[in-house]
Motif scaffolding. Sequence first.
Motif, PDB file in Angstrom:
ATOM      1  N   PRO A  31      36.262  45.818 -16.789  1.00  0.00           N
ATOM      2  CA  PRO A  31      37.287  44.816 -17.092  1.00  0.00           C
ATOM      3  C   PRO A  31      36.732  43.718 -18.000  1.00  0.00           C
ATOM      4  O   PRO A  31      35.543  43.414 -17.972  1.00  0.00           O
ATOM      5  N   PHE A  32      37.618  43.123 -18.777  1.00  0.00           N
ATOM      6  CA  PHE A  32      37.186  42.082 -19.707  1.00  0.00           C
ATOM      7  C   PHE A  32      38.363  41.155 -20.009  1.00  0.00           C
ATOM      8  O   PHE A  32      39.523  41.537 -19.835  1.00  0.00           O
ATOM      9  N   VAL A  56      43.757  53.957 -19.720  1.00  0.00           N
ATOM     10  CA  VAL A  56      42.574  53.465 -19.002  1.00  0.00           C
ATOM     11  C   VAL A  56      42.457  51.945 -18.994  1.00  0.00           C
ATOM     12  O   VAL A  56      41.610  51.397 -18.296  1.00  0.00           O
ATOM     13  N   ALA A  57      43.290  51.252 -19.785  1.00  0.00           N
ATOM     14  CA  ALA A  57      43.231  49.791 -19.839  1.00  0.00           C
ATOM     15  C   ALA A  57      44.642  49.240 -19.630  1.00  0.00           C
ATOM     16  O   ALA A  57      45.618  49.830 -20.095  1.00  0.00           O
ATOM     17  N   ASP A  82      34.907  58.973 -17.040  1.00  0.00           N
ATOM     18  CA  ASP A  82      33.720  59.840 -17.047  1.00  0.00           C
ATOM     19  C   ASP A  82      33.113  59.944 -18.440  1.00  0.00           C
ATOM     20  O   ASP A  82      31.941  60.259 -18.601  1.00  0.00           O
ATOM     21  N   GLU A  83      33.947  59.727 -19.450  1.00  0.00           N
ATOM     22  CA  GLU A  83      33.459  59.739 -20.834  1.00  0.00           C
ATOM     23  C   GLU A  83      34.188  58.647 -21.608  1.00  0.00           C
ATOM     24  O   GLU A  83      35.238  58.153 -21.178  1.00  0.00           O
ATOM     25  N   ALA A  84      33.624  58.251 -22.739  1.00  0.00           N
ATOM     26  CA  ALA A  84      34.182  57.144 -23.521  1.00  0.00           C
ATOM     27  C   ALA A  84      35.614  57.453 -23.963  1.00  0.00           C
ATOM     28  O   ALA A  84      35.934  58.580 -24.340  1.00  0.00           O
ATOM     29  N   PRO A 108      31.911  54.743 -19.774  1.00  0.00           N
ATOM     30  CA  PRO A 108      31.705  54.846 -18.327  1.00  0.00           C
ATOM     31  C   PRO A 108      30.817  53.698 -17.851  1.00  0.00           C
ATOM     32  O   PRO A 108      29.899  53.275 -18.561  1.00  0.00           O
ATOM     33  N   SER A 109      31.110  53.185 -16.676  1.00  0.00           N
ATOM     34  CA  SER A 109      30.272  52.102 -16.149  1.00  0.00           C
ATOM     35  C   SER A 109      28.915  52.670 -15.782  1.00  0.00           C
ATOM     36  O   SER A 109      28.805  53.827 -15.389  1.00  0.00           O
ATOM     37  N   PRO A 110      27.847  51.868 -15.921  1.00  0.00           N
ATOM     38  CA  PRO A 110      26.507  52.377 -15.611  1.00  0.00           C
ATOM     39  C   PRO A 110      26.410  52.763 -14.147  1.00  0.00           C
ATOM     40  O   PRO A 110      27.059  52.169 -13.291  1.00  0.00           O
TER      41      PRO A 110
END
Length: 197
Positions: A31-32, A56-57, A82-84, A108-110
């Motif tokens: 999130p941003f 996704v957003a 799972d992927e960009a 993907p989040s780390p």
Amino acid sequence: MVSTVPTLDVELNGETVHDIDAPDSFVTDGPFPVVLENSGRSTHVHLHFDDDLDRVAALDEGNHFVADEATRHVHVSTADVDEAVRGKLEIVTGYGSNTKYVDVRVDPSPETPDESVVVDERLSAPPEGPPDVPPGRQVVNALDRLVRRGGTAGAVFGFLAVAAAVTVALAVDSAVVWLAVGIALMVAFGAALLAVT
């Protein structure tokens, strides 16, 4: 380690009325906020994600009013991917008179280290029974119950009787007396057990 949340900074009314100054691209893994900073007169801003990014957003709201020389933060939530995922954020001011597109990529989040605690299966099972009470503790518990039930006088009398019987048996040194002392000890022990149970 403190992680910083990236912000998508957008300047409004900078060079001219309804002007939009925003980066060409933006990358995030969570999130941003979109920070709308108005350098001039109040304005309405419309934000919209294209179809690829929209899955996704998400914005809480698409239309935003930004007052004269004010700043407004618009929260964007993102789904785990799972992927960009790439797409465009459309920024519109002046009721469509000016439009700016920002290429947005949601990564993907780390991976976070697994901090789960492994529990031994034996600890998850209920105990089969109460733990064994040590013999010394059993004696203390028995004496405590005897005293609480008012058997102090009986316990003292029994102890004195047993002590007297042992003294007589030692003095006489007879098998019959020893037999009598043994019987007296068993009776006293039995009485004590009945008193504390």
